[in-house]
Design an enzyme around this catalytic site. Structure first.
Site, PDB file in Angstrom:
ATOM      1  N   ARG A 116       0.800  -1.225   0.000  1.00 17.08           N
ATOM      2  CA  ARG A 116       0.000   0.000   0.000  1.00 17.08           C
ATOM      3  C   ARG A 116       0.834   1.278   0.000  1.00 17.08           C
ATOM      4  O   ARG A 116       0.321   2.359  -0.230  1.00 17.08           O
ATOM      5  CB  ARG A 116      -0.975  -0.024   1.191  1.00 17.08           C
ATOM      6  CG  ARG A 116      -2.144  -0.972   0.965  1.00 17.08           C
ATOM      7  CD  ARG A 116      -2.869  -1.334   2.241  1.00 17.08           C
ATOM      8  NE  ARG A 116      -2.169  -2.372   3.000  1.00 17.08           N
ATOM      9  CZ  ARG A 116      -2.607  -2.883   4.153  1.00 17.08           C
ATOM     10  NH1 ARG A 116      -3.728  -2.434   4.672  1.00 17.08           N
ATOM     11  NH2 ARG A 116      -1.916  -3.823   4.774  1.00 17.08           N
ATOM     12  N   THR A 131       0.358 -13.444   7.931  1.00 18.05           N
ATOM     13  CA  THR A 131       0.966 -13.280   9.261  1.00 18.05           C
ATOM     14  C   THR A 131       1.001 -14.605  10.043  1.00 18.05           C
ATOM     15  O   THR A 131       1.944 -14.845  10.808  1.00 18.05           O
ATOM     16  CB  THR A 131       0.194 -12.218  10.064  1.00 18.05           C
ATOM     17  OG1 THR A 131      -1.211 -12.465   9.953  1.00 18.05           O
ATOM     18  CG2 THR A 131       0.469 -10.820   9.533  1.00 18.05           C
TER      19      THR A 131
END
Ligand code: UD1
Ligand code: CA
Length: 475
Positions: free
Chosen positions: A20, A84
């Site tokens: 991002r 994650t």
């Protein structure tokens, strides 16, 4: 007897790219308050004195390792970045497999995180019997973060990622900060059961919440009670700017509490590692970088940038100075518009004025170089006066040469010192000299063309210029 708390281990997730930010550089190496954001996090973690800190690296792993060299942490490679949960599993071989153990897992993109916040979470976890304890915070604009879904009794039920959330879930203000305390063996067992069925096709660490609860384990969510800015992950350039502002503002508050005057703290950027003494006054638009140290009773005017400098007490730095890797002694004066390049040293009470550049130069006690001067590779004794326009010619295109001036030397204006040259104590150099030889103590060196005055020259030239064109002078 109180149960002894197991040793603390820390796992930092730092393998992701950070899409991002739309950057060529991975997210965690982006600078916040002058350092890669992950370096701030490591500082906060180090203060907890963990027995081991493991960093999961992946994207640009070598650069991350280099940036964190000397930080004392160890590294684990996550070859593919599949989420994650997958990142924690990459570190599983390094984690204790049995017995009670205490693992703190932190997303690497939390540069403003404070040690106290971590300590509080670890404490809560160690005192409860939860398999997992995580930190949450309530936000006015929770977009982008994982939301905390609670059951009818207000207990945490699961975390839903922003991309997977329903419209109703997106309205939940409580978010997951990405900071977890866990019993590692139970967590690893749970993560191995997860499947990447979600919008991003990733193994989510956050899915462990629902899984652990399903298996009968306890999960606790601790609401952060401090400033939300401390626990917000950085994902976009806007959040990067916000983290920068937050860390500089925190430093500014600390300095003001210690007795430093900052005339406009929102427009002063002082590295969190820097030290500033009491009663020093800093004007707007000043940048202090690196672990610099500035003494007491100094004044630093606008537009100045100081990087890795040591400044004594009572120093005055006027507008628009740049100094790097240099030392400025007590009571010295610098600027406006002065430039200290690396390894420059101004002794106590010396003065460097406008448009003066120093490089690898020592200016002795009480010596002055007040105007338009370049001094490179020079050692200048005490009480010297360096006239305007003096230049050390220290470079012959291949090698650098040194200039040495004794004490009380007077260098007249517009002198070129063709190094290597030594000038003895108390010597004078006449203005306009090109100095190519050593000068003995007490001598006058003068090296300039002899002046000739041509009497009446101006009037003769004017008459010649006003004579009508085309007419011969002899007619
Ligand atoms: C994560 C949480 C979200 C939370 C938010 C807080 C998950 C699935 N979601 O979302 O609930 O609100 O943090 O900021 O955990 N990483 C790896 N390997 C990977 C992927 C990521 O090491 O394969 C690292 C990244 O470098 C980063 C951290 O994990 O430091 C978090 O990853 P990121 O992509 O920023 O997670 P978010 O989508 O922000
Ligand atoms: Ca994040």
């Amino acid at each position: 007897m109180a149960a002894r708390r197991p040793a603390l281990r820390v796992l930092i997730l730092a393998a992701g790219q950070g899409k991002r930010l739309r950057s060529k550089t991975i997210k965690l190496l982006h600078g916040v308050a002058g350092r890669p954001m992950v370096a701030h996090l490591l500082d906060a973690v180090r203060a907890l004195s963990p027995v081991e800190t493991v960093v999961v690296v992946g994207h640009d792993a070598d650069r991350v390792r280099t940036a964190l060299a000397g930080s004392g942490c160890t590294f684990v490679l996550q070859r593919e970045q599949r989420g994650t949960g997958h990142a924690v599993l990459a570190a599983a071989p390094r984690l204790p497999r049995r017995g009670p153990a205490l693992l703190l897992i932190v997303n690497g993109d939390l540069p403003a995180l404070r040690t106290e916040t971590l300590a509080r979470l670890v404490d809560r976890h160690a005192r409860s019997r939860a398999a997992l304890t995580l930190l949450t915070v309530e936000l006015g604009h929770p977009a982008g973060y994982g939301r905390i879904v609670r059951d009818g009794e207000g207990r945490i039920a699961r975390i839903v990622e922003d991309t997977d959330a329903s419209a109703a879930e997106r309205r939940i203000a409580e978010i997951n900060c990405g900071i977890y305390c866990a019993e590692p063996a139970a967590l690893v067992r749970t993560l191995r059961r997860l499947r990447p069925v979600n919008a991003q096709g990733e193994y989510y660490l956050t899915d462990a919440v629902r899984e652990l609860l399903r298996s009968g384990a306890t999960v606790e969510a601790v609401l952060h009670d401090g400033d939300a800015a401390d626990v917000l992950g950085v994902n976009t350039r806007e959040e990067l700017a916000r983290a920068n502002i937050a860390l500089y503002a925190r430093k500014a508050r600390g300095l003001m509490e210690q007795g430093v005057t900052l005339l406009d703290p929102a427009r002063i950027w002082i590295d969190p590692r820097a030290r500033v003494g009491r009663d020093t006054v800093v004007y707007p638009n000043v940048l202090v970088e690196g672990p610099s140290s500035i003494g007491e009773d100094c004044v630093i005017r606008s537009g100045t940038r100081l990087t890795d400098v040591v400044v004594g007490n009572g120093v005055e730095i006027l507008e628009h100075c740049v100094a790097r890797d240099s030392r400025i002694g007590d009571g010295a004066r610098l600027g406006p518009f002065a430039h200290l390049r690396p390894e420059s040293r101004l002794e106590a009470g010396s003065k460097v004025g406008n448009f003066v550049e120093l490089k690898k130069t020592r200016l002795g006690r009480g010596s002055k170089a007040n105007h338009l001067t370049y001094l490179g590779d020079a050692t200048i004794g005490p009480d010297c006066n360096i006239g305007a326009g003096t230049i050390t010619c220290n470079y012959d295109g291949t090698r650098k040469f040194e200039t040495r001036l004794g004490r009380g030397v007077f260098i007249g204006s517009d002198t070129q010192i063709v190094a290597p040259v030594r000038v003895g104590d108390g010597a004078y150099v006449a203005a306009g000299t090109t100095l190519v030889e050593n000068v003995p103590p007490g001598a006058l060196a003068i090296g300039r063309a002899k002046q000739a005055n041509v009497v009446g020259w101006v009037a003769r030239r004017r008459r010649a210029a006003t004579r009508p064109r085309g007419k011969s002078r002899t007619r």
